[in-house]
Enzyme design. Sequence first.
Site: not given
Ligand code: IMP
Length: 420
Positions: A13-14, A16, A18, A40-41, A221, A299, A328
Site C-alpha cells: 500500500d505504498e 505503487k 499510481k 489491490g491497485h 505487497q 476494506g 503521499k
Molecule cells: P495474504 O497475502 O492474504 O495471505 O495476507 C498475508 C498478510 O499480507 C496480511 O497481513 C495481509 O493484510 C497482507 N497483505 C496481503 N496483500 C496485501 C496488499 O496488497 N497490501 C497490504 N497488505 C497486504
Amino acid sequence: MSVRVVIGTQWGDEGKGKIVDYLCKDVDLVVRFQGGSNAGHTVKIGKKVYRFHLLPSGVIRGKIGVIANGVVVDPEVLIDEIERLRSENIEPKLMVSDRANVVMIYHKLLDGAEEEYLGRKRIGTTRRGIGPCYSDKVARRGIRVGDLLDEDVLREKMELILPVKRELMKVYGVDFDLDIEDLTRRYLEYGEKIREFVKDTSYELNKAVREGKEILLEGAQGVMLDVDFGTYPYTTSSNTVAGNACTGSGISPRYIDEIIGVVKSYTTRVGGGPFPTELRDDIGKHLQMKGGEFGTTTGRARRCGWLDLVVVRHACTICGIDGLALTKLDVLDGLRKVKICVGYEYGGEVLDRFPSDLRILENLKPVYEEFDGWRMTKKARTFEDLPKEARDYVRFIEEFLEIPINIISVGAEREETITL
Ligand code: IMP
C-alpha cells in the site's frame, strides 16, 4: 529498451499503482510476477477510480498486461476484472502464464479456516486463498492455468487432490461438499473464458526483451511482507523482493536495468504482526483518515505510523534499489512536527538493522529524528515549490538511504507528481 522493476519497500500500500501508472507512459508490457488477488491497485484517471486485484495497472492505459508464472491466479477474479474492463469498452491486451498456479475454491475456504484456527495469533490474511495456493504449489499439488484447458488433466488432478482437501476441511470443521465433477466442470468453464489469453509468458517476455521492448515488472505487497525477509510469519506467502521479479517472470537478472523502490512518506500495515513505529494516537488516526488508509481488497482500516527508515533501508539493501519514488507527502501537510525512525533501541543498544526475531521486534523502542512540519505540498509541481521543511524531510531520507529520490507524489492525480 529497458526492463524496470517497481517494488514496495514497506508493508504494501505504498501507492505503487499510481507510480506504475505514471511510469507506464512509454512502456510496452506491464508484468505481475507474484502474489494474487490479495493485492489491490487503485488508479485514478480523471474522475474515474479503477480498482484491480489481479490485472496489472497498465492494462487500463492500453498496455499489454502480463500475469506471469509467479502469480497465483483466481480465475473468478480474473474473469470479473476482464468483464469490468469490457463493460467500459476497454478490450484488455492480456497474457496469462500457463505455468501460473490457480487459486481454487478450497484454497479460499482453507485460508479462512486456518485463520479461525489461529485465533488470536491469526495473520490477518486477505482470505483470498493465497497461502494455501502457494503451499500447494511448493508441495507440487497445484493446479496450473494450463490444466484448466485440458479436461483429462484437470479431472485426474481433481481426483487426486480433492479427497485430501475434504479430509483437511474436516480437521478444521468446515463443511465442504463440493463434488469432483461439479468442480471440474466449473474450472473448465473458467478455462474456456480465459483460453485466448493463456500463453507461455516467459517465452513471450524474452522475445519482447530481444526485440528491445520497454517492460515494467510491477511488484505487489511490499518487502516487509516477503515470506523470507519480512516479519515472518506475519507476511504473505510469496517473495515480494526484486529478485523474484526474475523467478516469477522468467526474465534473467542479466536483463534488469533498473529497480525502483516506492516509499510512502509514513508507514502503514494491514493485518497482524509487529510494527515498530505504529501510532495508536490522534496522529495515527489523522494519517489514516487523511491518507484514506483503508484496504482496497478487504476494506480494513490500515494501522498507521511514522516513516521507518530502518525498514526502508532493509528493503533497499535486499532489492538493490537504484532510485526511489516517495508517495503521499501531502498526507503529512499541516502537522506541527513530523518524525522519522532512524534506529531501534533494544537491550541498551541501538540496532541499525531490521531484526528477524519477533520478540525483539515487539519490544524495541524506535529512535526518532524530529522535523518541523509544513503547511502544504499538494500544489507543488517542482522540488523548489515544496516548503523548505518538506524539502528538508525529503533530503534527509535521501541522505540516510544514500539513494536518490526521483519522483515525489503529492496527491492521487497523475499531475500531482514531481520529478527530480
Ligand atoms: P495474504 O497475502 O492474504 O495471505 O495476507 C498475508 C498478510 O499480507 C496480511 O497481513 C495481509 O493484510 C497482507 N497483505 C496481503 N496483500 C496485501 C496488499 O496488497 N497490501 C497490504 N497488505 C497486504
